[in-house]
Design an enzyme around this catalytic site. Sequence first.
Site, PDB file in Angstrom:
ATOM      1  CD  GLU A   1      42.478  61.324  56.049  1.00  0.00           C
ATOM      2  OE1 GLU A   1      42.345  62.482  56.454  1.00  0.00           O
ATOM      3  OE2 GLU A   1      42.819  60.378  56.784  1.00  0.00           O
TER       4      GLU A   1
ATOM      5  CB  CYS B   1      41.602  69.859  67.522  1.00  0.00           C
ATOM      6  SG  CYS B   1      42.702  68.562  66.992  1.00  0.00           S
TER       7      CYS B   1
ATOM      8  CG  ASP C   1      41.287  70.170  60.267  1.00  0.00           C
ATOM      9  OD1 ASP C   1      41.710  70.251  61.436  1.00  0.00           O
ATOM     10  OD2 ASP C   1      40.103  69.877  59.998  1.00  0.00           O
TER      11      ASP C   1
ATOM     12  CD  GLN D   1      35.868  68.784  62.421  1.00  0.00           C
ATOM     13  OE1 GLN D   1      35.801  68.786  63.647  1.00  0.00           O
ATOM     14  NE2 GLN D   1      36.977  69.084  61.773  1.00  0.00           N
TER      15      GLN D   1
ATOM     16  CB  CYS E   1      26.698  60.978  77.967  1.00  0.00           C
ATOM     17  SG  CYS E   1      27.944  62.147  77.447  1.00  0.00           S
TER      18      CYS E   1
END
Length: 384
Positions: free
Chosen positions: A266, A341, A314, A216, A92
Amino acid sequence: MNYKPLKICPVSDLCGGCQLQHLAYDRQLEYKLNTARKNLGSFGNVEEIVGADYPYFYRNKVQISFGTDYKGRVLAGNYVPSTHTIVPVKECQLASKSANAIFNTVISLQKSLKLSVFDEHSLQGFLRHVLVRTSRDEEKVMVVIVAGSPVFPKKTGFINALLKKHPNISTIVLNVNKKHISMILGERNIVLYGRGYIEDELCGYTFRISPSSFYQINHAQTEKLYKLAREYAGLKKNDIVMDTYCGIGTIGMTMAESCQKVLAVEINKDAIRDAVKNAKINRIENIEFFCDDASRFMVNMAEKKQKVDVVIMDPPRSGSTEKFLKALVKLSPERVVYVSCNPVTQKRDLKYLTKFGYEVRKIKAVDMFPFTDHVETVVSLSRK
Ligand code: SAH
């Protein structure tokens, strides 16, 4: 561009990994900038996109799945989009080189040790997925074997062979996932070798990452993304900053030295455990972590009339919630930095914030995922 583009991946038409495989990299950047502009252009100018210096082999977290074809032959690779049909992938172009090499070893070990493969219908069998996380220099590697059973047949032979071939493996974890779900990881982790997590270096800090914690996936681009977020936050020494949807605390920690205090929230408890540990490792004392739903946390903070100067948000692809945004408006920080995102949900959330007292100052896209159609954008807002 100072690299030679690779040949088009032979399985790109079937495999869902890279939607933009057929576009040259600079065209991909154009396409992403246009997507960002289409969604966010009504809020202001979308600046030039931040591209990758080298767009291949960047993913520090990759997985492959095991299954069988209609004749019962074992297959390993990626799923065709929206199906559970497996496309074998030899190399990949997005995955780290270590991950590619380790996958090939696991595939041959499955054959030589005759390990059974998990069947999603009968929920029987052993090997289901393999997940590999690598540190930036690929000197440290975590291998997670996701299996339908905690009983690992020929475990010692498997581990020894894997370690011998790949001395950069620092930990191997057996994750048990017997459920009929599309999530890769189950809840139970059994450490087979090493510490059960890896440590990585990002923006000059050290971060410990557990199997299920979000991190990330593109080191080089993340450093550019965080630098941009810091710039947009315009921190002052006395600022109180909130890092919401903080994962293992990376954004908040890279901002802590430039402000008075960071409050970070979180929902994933493993990620919060990593975050607390990470603050200790990096000797950061002015950051506090909360394991909670970000919306509920914001409502509590608003009720307590917490003073806050900057909110970093985020959220996952689904974006934030009205509950969160309403509480944010009530908290009334001077600045908001929204990292996203998914420009579609970001647009929805920005509509709310601009209606209730905020104005957009700057917008920029960063290419976190070359060859895929994912677009990451950062928006800075301030109170009107
Ligand atoms: N800022 C971090 C993580 C971003 S990913 C980084 O840059 O690494 C989004 C994070 O939001 C994930 O860690 C996910 O677990 C978390 N999350 C998802 N839903 C949430 C919720 N309702 N409340 C709080 N956190 C949530």
